[in-house]
Design a protein around this motif. Structure first.
Motif, short mmCIF file in Angstrom:
data_model
loop_
_atom_site.label_atom_id
_atom_site.label_comp_id
_atom_site.label_asym_id
_atom_site.label_seq_id
_atom_site.Cartn_x
_atom_site.Cartn_y
_atom_site.Cartn_z
N ASP A 528 0.92 -1.45 -0.18
CA ASP A 528 -0.08 0.07 -0.30
C ASP A 528 1.32 1.41 0.15
N ARG A 529 1.91 1.23 0.96
CA ARG A 529 2.63 2.23 1.25
C ARG A 529 3.77 2.74 -0.44
N GLU A 530 4.18 1.74 -1.09
CA GLU A 530 4.35 2.30 -2.15
C GLU A 530 3.53 2.58 -3.08
N VAL A 531 1.96 1.84 -3.24
CA VAL A 531 0.97 2.89 -4.48
C VAL A 531 0.94 3.88 -4.28
N MET A 532 0.67 4.14 -2.40
CA MET A 532 0.29 5.83 -2.29
C MET A 532 1.60 6.81 -1.75
N GLU A 533 2.91 6.27 -1.87
CA GLU A 533 3.85 7.22 -2.35
C GLU A 533 3.86 7.67 -3.92
N ALA A 534 3.91 6.21 -5.20
CA ALA A 534 3.39 6.92 -6.08
C ALA A 534 2.53 8.22 -6.81
N LEU A 535 1.55 7.51 -6.22
CA LEU A 535 0.41 8.27 -6.33
C LEU A 535 0.61 10.36 -6.51
N ILE A 536 0.82 10.32 -4.60
CA ILE A 536 1.60 11.62 -4.51
C ILE A 536 2.15 11.12 -3.36
N PRO A 537 3.64 11.77 -3.95
CA PRO A 537 5.13 11.65 -3.96
C PRO A 537 5.09 12.34 -2.03
N GLY A 538 5.76 11.16 -1.24
CA GLY A 538 5.99 12.23 -0.08
C GLY A 538 4.07 12.05 1.27
N SER A 539 3.72 11.21 0.75
CA SER A 539 2.04 11.22 1.36
C SER A 539 2.36 10.65 2.73
N THR A 540 3.30 9.85 2.54
CA THR A 540 3.46 8.41 3.93
C THR A 540 4.42 9.76 4.56
N ASP A 541 5.22 10.63 4.36
CA ASP A 541 6.31 10.99 5.11
C ASP A 541 5.77 11.48 6.72
N GLY A 542 4.58 12.19 6.74
CA GLY A 542 3.98 12.33 8.50
C GLY A 542 3.16 11.55 8.99
N MET A 543 3.18 9.82 8.56
CA MET A 543 2.41 8.85 9.04
C MET A 543 3.23 9.02 10.26
N ALA A 544 2.30 9.00 11.72
CA ALA A 544 2.58 7.59 13.01
C ALA A 544 3.51 6.83 12.25
N GLU A 545 4.32 6.29 13.76
CA GLU A 545 5.18 5.50 12.73
C GLU A 545 4.23 4.11 13.73
N GLU A 546 3.07 4.05 14.46
CA GLU A 546 2.94 3.17 14.69
C GLU A 546 1.76 2.27 13.33
N ASP A 547 1.55 3.47 12.20
CA ASP A 547 -0.16 3.52 11.22
C ASP A 547 1.18 2.84 9.91
N ASP A 548 2.09 4.08 10.23
CA ASP A 548 3.33 2.97 9.23
C ASP A 548 3.89 2.01 9.25
N GLU A 549 4.34 1.44 10.30
CA GLU A 549 4.78 0.36 10.29
C GLU A 549 4.19 -0.80 10.18
N TRP A 550 2.41 -0.64 10.70
CA TRP A 550 1.14 -1.65 9.95
C TRP A 550 1.20 -1.28 7.74
N LEU A 551 1.43 0.10 7.81
CA LEU A 551 1.61 -0.10 5.96
C LEU A 551 2.55 -0.79 5.59
N ARG A 552 3.52 -1.09 6.14
CA ARG A 552 4.91 -1.25 5.87
C ARG A 552 5.16 -3.24 5.90
N ASN A 553 4.43 -3.70 6.57
CA ASN A 553 4.28 -5.44 6.45
C ASN A 553 3.18 -5.36 7.64
#
Length: 697
Positions: A528-553
Motif C-alpha cells: 500500500d505504501r508504495e502505491v500511495m508514494e507513487a500516486l502522491i510523493p511524500g504522502s506517507t512522510d508524516g505518518m505516525a510510526e504505528e501506522d507506518d509499521e502497519w502499512l509496511r508489513n
C-alpha cells in the motif's frame, strides 16, 4: 565423400540454369574454412557439410539450399561470419545459414534449457523458410549415420533420444518418411541396443529360412494384377525394425506374435488404377476388415496419399499393402521437399496448417514444460478425419473430442463452445470423434473455456488456448480485487487522485497500464505504501510510526513469555493473530514456533518444549487465513473483494483450491489487526449472498 565436380554435376542434372560458379565457390569456401578440423570418425570435417549438400541434391533442391548445406557449419565452427556469407553468397543464403546456425547453437545448451528452446526456435525458423528445416534434417541424418564413431555411450544415447523425440517426428510431419525411418532405425539401435539386436537377428533368420518368400508374394500380386490387364510395379520388404518393436510394445506381444511383418507396395500409373488394383487384390485374397485406409481421397496433413489395406496370404499370413501412383510415391517419401520448385515461383508456403498451429502454441505456452507438452502432442499423434456441416475437412489426433475440433476450426470458436452435435445428435463435449464424423459446434456469446476441459482434450492447440484463457480469467479476477483495494488505498491519501496522478504513478512504478497496477495490488506484489508514494510523493512522510509499521508489513507484534532476543515465527499451519490463545514450540537450534492453542499440528510437537505465551498489550497486525467457498457465477469474486475493501484489509495471497461446479473454493491470506478484525470479516462474508461458506483455515 562427394567430389566437387560430382556435386556440381548432380545439381546441373536437374537444374541446368544453376549458378555453377557459386556452387564451386561454396565448396572451396567450406573446405578452406574447416581446414584441418576432423570429425569423431577421423574424416576431415568438411566431409560432413559436403555429404549434407549431397542429401539436398537427392531432393533436387534449389542452388541456395545446396550452398546453405555446404556452409551450414562455417559460422558455428570457423572464423567465418554471417556478414562474410552475405558478401560472398548473397542475402538469401546468409539468412538460411543464420537460421540453421541458430538451431545448432541451441543443441549445445544445457539439456533442461535446450529441449524447449530447440522446439521454439525450430518452429519459428521453419515458419519463415521451410528450407531451414530441410537442411537441418539432412544435417541430423548424416550425424546419425556417423553416430557410432562417438566414444561416450551416454552422449550417443542423448543424441539418439533427441533425434527420436524431435527430428524424426518433424521429418514425418513434413512427409519425409525416408528420413524418418532411417533416423528412427539409427536412434533405436542406440536407445534399445538389446531389442535392436534381437529383432534384426530374427529378421535375418526369417530371410534365410523363407526361401525368397517376399519375392514370391510380390510376384503373385503382380501376376494377379496383370491378368486384370494392369501393368504395375510391385515390391516387398520386411517391416522397419523400429516399427516392429513399437507394435510389440503397444500390443504387449512377442516377436513371434507380430503377424504382419511384411509390407508390399504397388505403384500404378494413375489414381483410377489405384482403386482398380485395390479391387483386384480384395477379390483375390481375403482382406482384414477395419484395416483399409483411403489416404488418397483424404490425404494426411503432410500431404501423404496412398491406399492402405491388409490381406491374408495363404492360410494365415497377414501382409500389408500400399497402393499409390509414382507421383504420390515421391511425395510420400520426401514430402514438402518433393514439391519444391527450384525454378518456378510456386514454392510451398513453409507455414502449412499444422505449423501455423504450432506457432500459435508458442505464443500461448507459459513455460518450457507447457511448450514441450503441447508441441509434442501436435507432432506425434495418429490422425482421424472429421467434417464441418458444410463439408470442410479437419485432421485431428486419435482420441480428439468436439472441443478439440472446435479449436482446430478456429481458436475463437473453441473459446465460445457451449455444446456440439455429432452426426446430427447432441453429444457431450468430451465425446471422442471417429473417422468421418460430421461435427457442428454450438457457441454462446458469453461462453469461455473451462478448466475441466483440460481433463479430456488431447490436441496441443486446445490445451494451450484453454490454459491461456483460464490464466487470463484468473488475472482479471485478481485485478478486480486489486481495483477495490486501490479505491480503498486512495481514501487514505491527503488529496484526490485523478487520471493525471495515475498516469504519473504508472511511470514511477514502471507499469504499462492501470490493469497491471490493479493486478499487482490484488496479488500482493506491491505494498500500500508504495502505491500511495507513487500516486502522491511524500504522502506517507508524516505518518505516525504505528501506522507506518502497519502499512509496511501489517505487523506491530510483541509476545510475552519469550526470553528477550529469542527469535520466533508465526506458524503457517494455523496463522495465529492477536487475540488467539497461543503457545510456543521450542526446537533445538530453531526459532520458537507460535501456534494457536487449538492447532492440530501441536500434537506432532509433543516431544518439544512447550512455552506458555501471550500477546503484548499493543500487538496488532498478522496474517490470518480464510477458506471461502463462492457460488460460481459472475460477480461473486468482486463482491468478496468489496467486503475486504470495506473492512480495510490487505489481501496477501489468493489461491483457488477447488472448482466443483457450481462452487469455487479459495484460500485467502489477509493482513488483519487482530482476532476481532478477522471475526468481523468472517461475519460479513457469511452474510453475503455470494458466499456459500466461510471459515478460518
Amino acid at each position: 565423400m562427394l567430389r566437387q565436380y560430382e556435386l556440381v554435376e548432380r545439381v546441373l542434372d536437374y537444374d541446368p540454369d544453376a549458378d555453377e560458379a557459386m556452387l564451386n565457390r561454396a565448396y572451396v569456401y567450406t573446405v578452406q574454412k574447416h581446414g584441418t578440423q576432423t570429425r569423431a570418425s577421423g574424416d576431415p570435417y568438411f566431409s560432413h557439410p559436403v555429404e549434407v549438400a549431397g542429401l539436398m541434391t537427392d531432393l533436387k533442391l534449389d542452388q541456395e539450399t545446396i550452398v546453405t548445406a555446404l556452409l551450414h557449419d562455417t559460422v558455428e565452427d570457423t572464423l567465418a561470419t554471417i556478414d562474410d556469407i552475405e558478401t560472398n553468397f548473397g542475402g538469401e543464403v546468409a539468412r538460411l545459414v543464420d537460421g540453421v546456425t541458430k538451431l545448432s547453437k541451441i543443441e549445445q545448451m544445457p539439456e533442461n534449457e535446450r529441449a524447449a528452446e530447440n522446439l521454439r526456435k525450430f518452429l519459428l525458423a521453419m515458419s519463415e523458410d521451410i528450407r531451414v528445416l530441410l537442411v537441418k534434417l539432412g544435417d541430423r541424418l548424416h550425424n546419425m549415420r556417423t553416430l557410432h564413431f562417438i566414444k561416450k555411450p551416454e552422449k550417443r544415447r542423448r543424441i539418439a533420444r533427441e533425434t527420436m523425440d524431435i527430428y524424426a517426428p518433424l521429418a514425418e510431419r513434413v512427409g519425409m518418411y525416408e528420413y524418418m525411418r532411417e533416423m528412427q532405425l539409427l536412434a533405436f539401435e542406440q536407445i534399445e541396443p538389446e531389442a535392436y539386436a534381437t529383432i534384426t537377428n530374427r529378421l535375418k533368420q526369417i530371410r534365410e529360412e523363407d526361401g525368397g518368400q517376399v519375392d514370391a508374394i510380390a510376384l503373385d500380386m503382380k501376376h494377379a494384377l496383370a491378368e486384370a490387364g494392369m501393368q504395375v510395379e510391385v515390391s516387398g520388404r520386411e517391416k522397419h525394425p523400429y516399427s516392429i518393436w513399437r507394435k510389440m510394445a503397444e500390443r504387449h506381444v512377442s516377436f513371434d506374435q507380430v503377424t504382419d511383418i511384411m509390407a508390399f507396395r504397388v505403384i500404378c500409373d494413375d489414381v483410377a488404377d489405384c482403386y482398380r488394383a485395390l479391387g483386384v487384390l480384395h477379390t483375390t485374397w481375403q482382406f482384414l476388415p477395419g484395416k483399409f485406409k483411403d489416404y488418397i481421397s483424404t490425404p494426411k496433413t503432410n500431404g501423404y496419399r496412398s491406399l492402405h489395406t491388409s490381406l491374408i496370404y495363404g492360410k494365415s499370413m497377414r501382409v500389408e499393402v500400399q497402393i499409390r501412383t509414382r507421383e504420390m510415391h515421391r511425395t510420400n517419401e520426401f514430402g514438402l521437399a518433393a514439391h519444391w520448385a527450384y525454378k518456378q515461383g510456386d514454392r510451398p508456403d513453409g507455414a502449412v496448417g499444422w505449423l501455423r498451429d504450432l506457432i500459435e502454441i508458442i505464443d500461448t505456452s507459459q513455460d518450457a514444460e507447457e511448450l514441450l507438452e503441447h508441441t509434442r502432442m501436435a507432432i506425434y499423434q495418429d490422425r482421424i478425419f472429421a467434417f464441418t456441416p458444410k463439408g470442410a475437412l479437419f485432421q485431428l489426433p486419435k482420441g480428439s473430442t468436439a472441443v478439440d475440433f472446435a479449436f482446430a476450426v478456429h481458436t475463437d470458436l473453441g473459446a465460445q463452445t457451449v455444446g456440439a452435435k455429432i452426426n446430427g445428435r447432441h453429444m457431450p463435449l468430451r465425446t471422442q470423434l471417429n473417422n468421418g464424423d460430421v461435427v457442428e459446434i454450438l457457441k454462446g456469446k458469453n461462453a469461455e473455456p473451462q478448466m475441466s476441459w483440460l481433463g479430456f482434450v488431447v490436441t496441443g492447440k486446445a490445451r494451450a488456448a484453454i490454459r491461456r484463457a483460464v490464466r487470463q480469467k484468473e488475472r482479471d479476477e485478481v485485478a478486480d480485487i486489486g481495483q477495490k483495494l486501490y479505491d480503498e488505498i486512495t481514501t487514505r491519501l491527503p488529496g484526490k487522485v485523478g487520471k493525471k496522478a495515475l498516469r504519473e504513478a504508472l511511470k514511477r512504478l514502471e507499469m504499462d497500464d492501470a490493469e497491471d497496477l490493479y493486478y499487482a495490488i490484488g496479488s500482493a506484489k506491491i505494498k500500500d505504501r508504495e502505491v500511495m508514494e507513487a500516486l502522491i510523493p511524500g504522502s506517507t512522510d508524516g505518518m505516525a510510526e504505528e501506522d507506518d509499521e502497519w502499512l509496511r508489513n501489517g505487523k506491530s507484534l510483541s509476545i510475552r513469555g519469550l526470553t528477550p532476543g529469542v527469535g520466533y515465527t508465526l506458524a503457517d499451519c494455523c496463522h495465529p493473530v492477536p487475540g488467539d490463545r497461543i503457545v510456543g514450540l521450542r526446537k533445538e537450534g530453531e526459532a520458537v514456533e507460535v501456534h494457536a492453542i487449538d492447532c492440530h499440528q501441536l500434537a506432532t510437537g509433543i516431544d518439544n518444549d512447550w512455552l506458555d505465551l501471550s500477546w503484548g498489550r499493543r500487538s496488532r497486525g498478522a496474517v490470518g487465513r480464510l477458506r471461502v467457498t463462492l457460488y460460481d457465477r459472475p460477480g461473486t469474486l468482486a463482491e468478496m473483494a468489496g467486503i475486504f475493501a470495506k473492512n480495510v484489509v490487505n489481501v496477501t495471497s489468493l489461491d483457488q483450491t477447488q472448482l466443483d461446479h457450481p462452487f469455487t473454493t479459495y484460500e485467502v491470506d489477509l493482513e488483519v489487526q487482530d482476532l476481532a478484525h478477522l471475526s468481523r470479516i468472517l461475519s460479513a462474508l457469511r452474510a453475503s449472498d455470494a458466499v456459500a461458506q466461510a471459515e478460518r483455515a
